[in-house]
Write an enzyme that holds these catalytic residues in place. Structure first.
Site, PDB file in Angstrom:
ATOM      1  N   HIS A 232      51.128   2.461  53.576  1.00 48.75           N
ATOM      2  CA  HIS A 232      51.506   2.468  54.988  1.00 48.75           C
ATOM      3  C   HIS A 232      50.331   3.001  55.806  1.00 48.75           C
ATOM      4  O   HIS A 232      50.482   3.879  56.646  1.00 48.75           O
ATOM      5  CB  HIS A 232      52.783   3.280  55.209  1.00 48.75           C
ATOM      6  CG  HIS A 232      53.909   2.469  55.765  1.00 48.75           C
ATOM      7  ND1 HIS A 232      54.839   2.943  56.646  1.00 48.75           N
ATOM      8  CD2 HIS A 232      54.236   1.166  55.582  1.00 48.75           C
ATOM      9  CE1 HIS A 232      55.694   1.989  56.958  1.00 48.75           C
ATOM     10  NE2 HIS A 232      55.348   0.906  56.326  1.00 48.75           N
TER      11      HIS A 232
ATOM     12  N   HIS B  24      50.160 -10.174  54.203  1.00 48.17           N
ATOM     13  CA  HIS B  24      51.125  -9.150  53.821  1.00 48.17           C
ATOM     14  C   HIS B  24      52.300  -9.713  53.024  1.00 48.17           C
ATOM     15  O   HIS B  24      52.763  -9.106  52.064  1.00 48.17           O
ATOM     16  CB  HIS B  24      51.628  -8.454  55.082  1.00 48.17           C
ATOM     17  CG  HIS B  24      52.240  -7.127  54.811  1.00 48.17           C
ATOM     18  ND1 HIS B  24      51.501  -5.980  54.702  1.00 48.17           N
ATOM     19  CD2 HIS B  24      53.532  -6.761  54.598  1.00 48.17           C
ATOM     20  CE1 HIS B  24      52.305  -4.973  54.436  1.00 48.17           C
ATOM     21  NE2 HIS B  24      53.537  -5.411  54.367  1.00 48.17           N
TER      22      HIS B  24
END
Ligand SMILES: Nc1ncnc2c1ncn2[C@@H]1O[C@H](COP(=O)(O)OP(=O)(O)O)[C@@H](O)[C@H]1O
Ligand SMILES: [Mg+2]
EC number: 6.3.5.3
Lengths: 225, 85, 737, 85
Positions: free
Chosen positions: C98, C52
């Site tokens: 998300h 990430h």
């Protein structure tokens, strides 16, 4: 004529309302912070849409306790024009300047759309530039715009011609399709639709402009008398 | 420290669209026995010291802020009850 | 709770459960620190070196995207990319995924996604002016998917409406693979005066690090969490991965930061939002960019909970927080400025020159590592991909052949497919008009926002037909970029650049990696050809449920410049009598199409190669024709082909048409890319035709009658406006009941 | 007919922006003794007939719909208690 646009934390239609006066009808206008406690020097009050205090708790509830509120009530009592749009309308009902309450839309969903409104009363300082019965196109954008009042109040609003705008279609469950009402003296108007977003054909409609022109013109007429 | 629990609900005559949406969702989950759901708000208020006016204060807070008398009713209870007399 | 010692972390290989490999741990202890990391340090490395934050698995692939261009002012590496739009103004945009948070908490997940992407924009000093979103859900045939869809859309609207940024566009599609792993991508577009641009950097010895916004809690500390045996049960239930968004706080923060940048630019050296991996990621990156060091005092960090460890404070993903690097002489002024805006601002550290990242807590030095080690030294992995087995099957070369018994029926049936039907049910819950700048609202090819005070406008769109990427990653990837560009062109805008969200399954699986790599190559090839720089983006991997991956789902977010408001155009027919044209050639392109999905129940088969030169040429000429003022409406053809595009063009103003084509009925559902449906005034026909030589077909006219009439070389179909419109409009509300 | 009352609150560690805004407003009204307000949801569920599985059903409804176990906890009570055994 000098307008005040009240800015609460979370107001988000304040700038557009400011432009509506400054560029739309070319009048004097100032943004007024919610922490002020006086509106001396202003001839009219505009309470913008948005989510004051996030609309946490209940729309308009927390704003109803801001320091500026007594000054707004004073203006209303003095007969000056007070206009609440969307969240502004919610605040005006919360502080008791207008009857009833705005609850969640009937289908429980936020609605954003440009909708037809019927002008129910063209005899107010806010609507004199419209024609009785005329249909105007004004955007709405709200999740809690379902106008509620009890039967007695409704009868009074009708008898006294306080219902100023109605929706042509039932978009949110409002009693009698009410979109905007005034107080008894008709110097305080609350409405869910956003006239300040309808000033130019470029963005879909220019029908909102005449509301601000009405306020300005009526003021000037009075001053010149 | 006193804990006050406040429950705010819509008056019966008021439409409760959230409650309706939840009722539908519950039916969709297969629980047909559920008749109606009404949704309200629930507050836990912790108050530092107990003044003599606690009960009055809470009522003022409810009347003026937590509930809108045009459409809502409320009730409250003190959890640490010896604190209020 | 006692923290494991450095030796325990090493010997019991605790770092493995936080996602660090043995090799990575070795680099950290031997090459970077020359000692074993303690608990906090190991935690910081594990999160900063996660996919990430470090993009260690994807960097190598992402380099294939072009990111330079004449107008590019800032590219990847900043919070958001920036592109010049003349007159000393620039547009700033970025998209973010998300997906996982939205699966866990379908209201707060997307809400905080929206909040995060907005911060990326205003942390550059820009004013957010519009939002878009790309959503992919399972089929609307079960309670869970409907619940997810409703909540996710409500979460996006709840945040965006409250903060007051119009949500003007996006895409929504449905496919079983997304049932338990929805794709939720949000994009934000901002405007800035070039002189106000701020970067996230912490430079200048003894300049101060100021923390502004919400307090830090134990939110979202999960990516690299320690094995659960460290926590008591009581602790575990109180510990949560879910972040709650506070759009009210963010509005205060946004307005204050923008005002600060515009009015007091000289006070600040750098500004950055706290996003993934919160405080550590934001401050370490700020130091890295300026090649400086930092000292942080954690006791100064505003905390919502008691007894937070250094690790927790550093990794918390609490929302609505920003970091600023400021000159010490303005400290009081800045704190006062934020106080006046209703926000807490505190000094939490200062800039040093030793390039070390040092953290003190309770008077103890708990972290002392080189900034570069944390930010820049994460390893990069180059994976081998393998072509997925499904693409190697014999029948893969075969072109699907749709079956049509009645053109009317097939047409109506297609208009009812959730992927094609009107998405108004969802987008009507977004305030798309707030700020009164929205010239083209949701419902046309791209949304258009005017730039107040100028004669310019910005058009924007989100695209990525994942069915096509699934059947053919390379060409499907090409298609995503072509469609984005076509949507902007059809709206009268010149495409400026791209942001993306790359949503895939587990990249450690060779077949998934191959899809990822190939589709990026496909996208990049079109970016090169159309000269579209990719200026920002986001990668979301590991989108799987029970080992089954989502479709490879790249989302292209594109912004275009409308040079003159008179060029703004929409997809709907405008006037009775206007001539209707189809621009571009139609081939048999049914693999991966909506009609294949509808009739075969699945999509498969390779796609025909695309002539990029031809695409470029056609798009350029459409824009020229629009600018010349000879086009009344323009719509690009995408899912459902010509038949669907005609209906959509008719719906906008409820104008009918009478169209005759040389094509067969089947061909009106072909999805050959690069085509446009255009309507033109009778007197402009000649001028219009000049732009396209023989690459166009006159189809017929816009009619007064409220009917949609389509005649092919083998069928005739006639729908009434009300039937067609209802079918298309009511399909989704009906399914959502 | 049984009435079930369900109370849903955020877990302690979860941010409660509404509660914070309300606390500030109460302070603004002059009640400084109020320490903290947490806001939750309150449901009144009326169930038609009492099945044997009422307790289980309610828990399923709470776990899957009314509360998100990742961030919320709930408790419930039956008002017409003889209905459940
Ligand atoms: N999630 C969404 N949010 C806002 N608008 C949306 C969303 N999904 C679709 N729309 C709008 O609906 C219209 C049709 O979308 P789509 O079929 O994806 O268009 P296209 O095929 O031209 O890309 C577009 O205007 C788009 O912006
Ligand atoms: Mg399109």
């Amino acid at each position: 004529m000098k307008f005040a646009v009240i800015v609460f934390p979370g107001s988000n239609c304040d700038k557009v309302l400011y432009y509506a006066i400054k560029d739309g009808v070319k009048a004097d206008v100032e943004m007024v912070d919610f922490r002020n406690d006086s509106l001396a020097g202003f001839d009219a009050v505009l309470i913008p849409g948005g989510f004051s205090y996030g609309d946490y708790l209940r729309s308009g509830a927390i704003a109803g306790h801001a320091p500026i509120i007594p000054a707004i009530k004073e203006m209303a009592n003095a007969g000056k024009p007070v206009l609440g749009i969307c969240n502004g309308f919610q605040i005006l009902t919360e502080i008791g300047l207008l009857d009833g309450a705005l609850i969640r839309n009937k289908n429980n969903r936020f609605i954003c759309e440009t909708v037809p409104l019927k002008v129910e009363n063209d005899q107010t300082i806010f609507t004199s530039e419209y024609q009785q019965g005329e249909t105007i196109m004004i955007p709405v954008a709200h999740g809690e715009g379902n106008y509620y009042c009890d039967d007695k109040t409704l009868a009074r609003l009708k008898a006294n011609h306080q219902i100023v705008f109605t929706y042509e279609d039932d978009i949110n469950g409002s009693v009698d399709n009410i979109a905007g009402i005034t107080n008894e003296k008709k110097n305080v108007l609350g409405m869910m639709p956003h006239p300040e977003r309808a000033l130019e054909e470029l963005v879909g409609s220019a029908d909102g402009l005449r509301m601000f022109q009405s306020v300005l013109k009526n003021h000037m007429d009075r001053v010149n008398q | 420290m006193t804990l006050v629990k406040v429950y705010v609900t819509y008056k019966k005559s008021i439409l409760d669209p959230q409650g309706e949406a939840i009722t539908n969702a519950i039916h969709g989950m297969g629980f047909q026995d559920v008749n109606e759901v009404r949704m309200g708000k629930y507050f836990e208020i912790s108050v530092d010291e107990s003044s003599n006016t606690l009960k009055e204060d809470i009522e003022k807070i409810c009347d003026n802020l937590l509930a809108n008398p045009n459409m809502e009713t409320y009730r409250y209870e003190f959890v640490d009850s010896e604190a209020v007399q | 709770m006692t923290e494991p010692t450095a030796t325990m972390i090493d010997q019991e290989k605790l770092y493995k459960s936080w996602g660090l490999s043995e090799a990575e741990f070795k680099i950290i202890s031997e090459d970077i620190l020359h000692r074993l990391p303690n608990y906090t340090e190991a935690g910081l490395f594990s999160v900063m070196w996660s996919e990430h934050c470090s993009y260690k698995n994807s960097k190598n692939v992402l380099r294939k995207f072009p990111n330079k261009g004449k107008r590019v002012l800032a590219g990847p590496g900043e919070d958001a990319g920036i592109i010049d739009i003349d007159d000393n103004q620039a547009v700033v945009f970025k998209a973010e995924s998300h997906n996982h948070p939205s699966a866990v908490e379908p209201y707060q997940g997307p809400a905080t996604g929206v909040g995060g992407i907005i911060r990326d924009i205003f942390s550059m000093g820009a004013t957010p002016v519009a939002m878009l979103n790309s959503l992919k859900f399972g089929n609307l045939d079960n309670h869970h998917t409907k619940y997810l869809a409703n909540e996710i859309v409500a979460g996006i609207g709840g945040y965006g409406n409250c903060i007051g940024i119009p949500t003007v566009g996006g895409e929504i599609s449905f496919q079983k693979r997304y049932e338990n792993n929805p794709v939720v991508n949000a994009m934000c577009v901002g405007l800035i005066n070039n002189s106000d641009i701020k970067y996230g950097q912490a430079s200048g010895e003894d300049n101060l690090i100021i923390y502004v916004g919400a307090k830090t809690g134990r939110d979202g500390i999960h990516g690299a969490t320690f094995a659960s045996d460290e926590f008591t049960d009581e602790n575990k239930t109180q510990r949560s991965a879910v972040q709650v968004g506070d759009p009210f706080m963010e509005k205060l923060l946004m307005d204050a930061c923008i005002e600060l940048v515009q009015k007091h630019s000289e006070w600040i050296m750098g500004i950055q939002d706290m996003g993934a991996a919160g405080l550590v990621s934001s401050t370490a990156e700020m130091a890295s960019k300026a090649e400086s060091g930092l000292v942080l005092e954690l006791d100064q960090v505003p905390q919502r909970e008691t007894e937070m460890s250094a690790y927790e404070i550093m990794l918390s993903e609490s929302q609505e927080r920003m970091v600023l690097c400021v000159k010490p002489e303005y400290k009081e002024k800045i704190i006062e400025f934020f106080e006046n805006a209703g926000l807490d601002a505190v000094v939490i550290g200062r800039v040093t020159t030793d390039k070390q990242y040092k953290i003190y807590q309770h008077g103890e030095l708990v972290t002392d590592i080189p900034v570069a080690g944390l930010v820049d030294d994460a390893p990069e992995y180059v994976h081998e991909g393998t072509m997925p087995e499904r693409l190697t099957k014999d029948d893969y070369k075969h072109q699907f052949e749709p079956q049509i018994n009645s053109l009317t029926e097939t047409w109506l049936q297609l208009l009812k497919q959730p992927n094609i039907a009107s998405k108004e049910y969802f987008y009507r819950t977004y305030d798309s008009q707030i700020k009164a700048n929205t010239v083209v609202k949701p419902g046309s090819d791209a949304a258009t926002i005017r730039v107040r005070g100028t004669n310019k406008a910005l058009s924007m769109t989100n695209d990525g037909n994942s069915k096509l990427v699934y059947v053919d990653p390379y060409i499907g990837g090409q298609n995503a970029v072509i469609e984005g560009s076509a949507n902007l062109i059809a709206s009268g805008a010149e495409p400026l650049g791209i942001t993306d969200c790359l949503n895939y399954g587990n990249p450690e699986k060779a077949e998934i990696f191959w899809e990822f790599n190939k589709s990026v190559e496909g996208m990049a090839s079109v970016c090169e050809k159309l000269e579209l720089p990719v200026i920002s983006g986001n990668v979301s991997l590991y989108n799987e449920f029970n080992e089954e991956a989502i479709y490879p789902s790249p989302m292209i977010g594109m912004v275009g410049l409308v040079k003159d408001l008179k060029d703004v155009i929409t997809q709907g027919f405008k006037r009775v009598g206007d001539a209707i044209y189809l621009v571009g050639q139609t081939n048999d392109d049914f693999n991966g199409s909506e009609i294949q999905a509808m009739q075969a129940g699945d999509v498969k088969g390779e796609l025909n190669p695309i002539d990029l030169e031809d695409i470029k040429h056609t798009q350029a000429n459409i824009l020229k024709a629009i600018r010349a003022g000879v086009v009344n409406s323009c719509h690009d053809l995408s899912e459902g082909g010509l038949a669907v595009a005609l209906a959509e063009a008719a719906f906008e103003n409820e104008l009918g048409f009478d169209v005759t084509t040389e094509l067969s009925a089947v061909a009106t559902f072909s999805e050959t890319p690069g085509r446009f449906l255009v309507s033109v005034s009778e007197q402009d026909r000649h001028a219009f035709e000049e732009y396209f030589e023989n690459n166009l077909q006159y189809l017929g006219n816009v009619t007064q009658r409220a009917t949609l009439k389509l005649t092919t070389n083998d069928f005739t179909a006639e729908l009434t406006m009300s039937e067609a419109l209802n079918t298309w409009k009511e399909a989704i509300p009906c399914l959502m009941k």
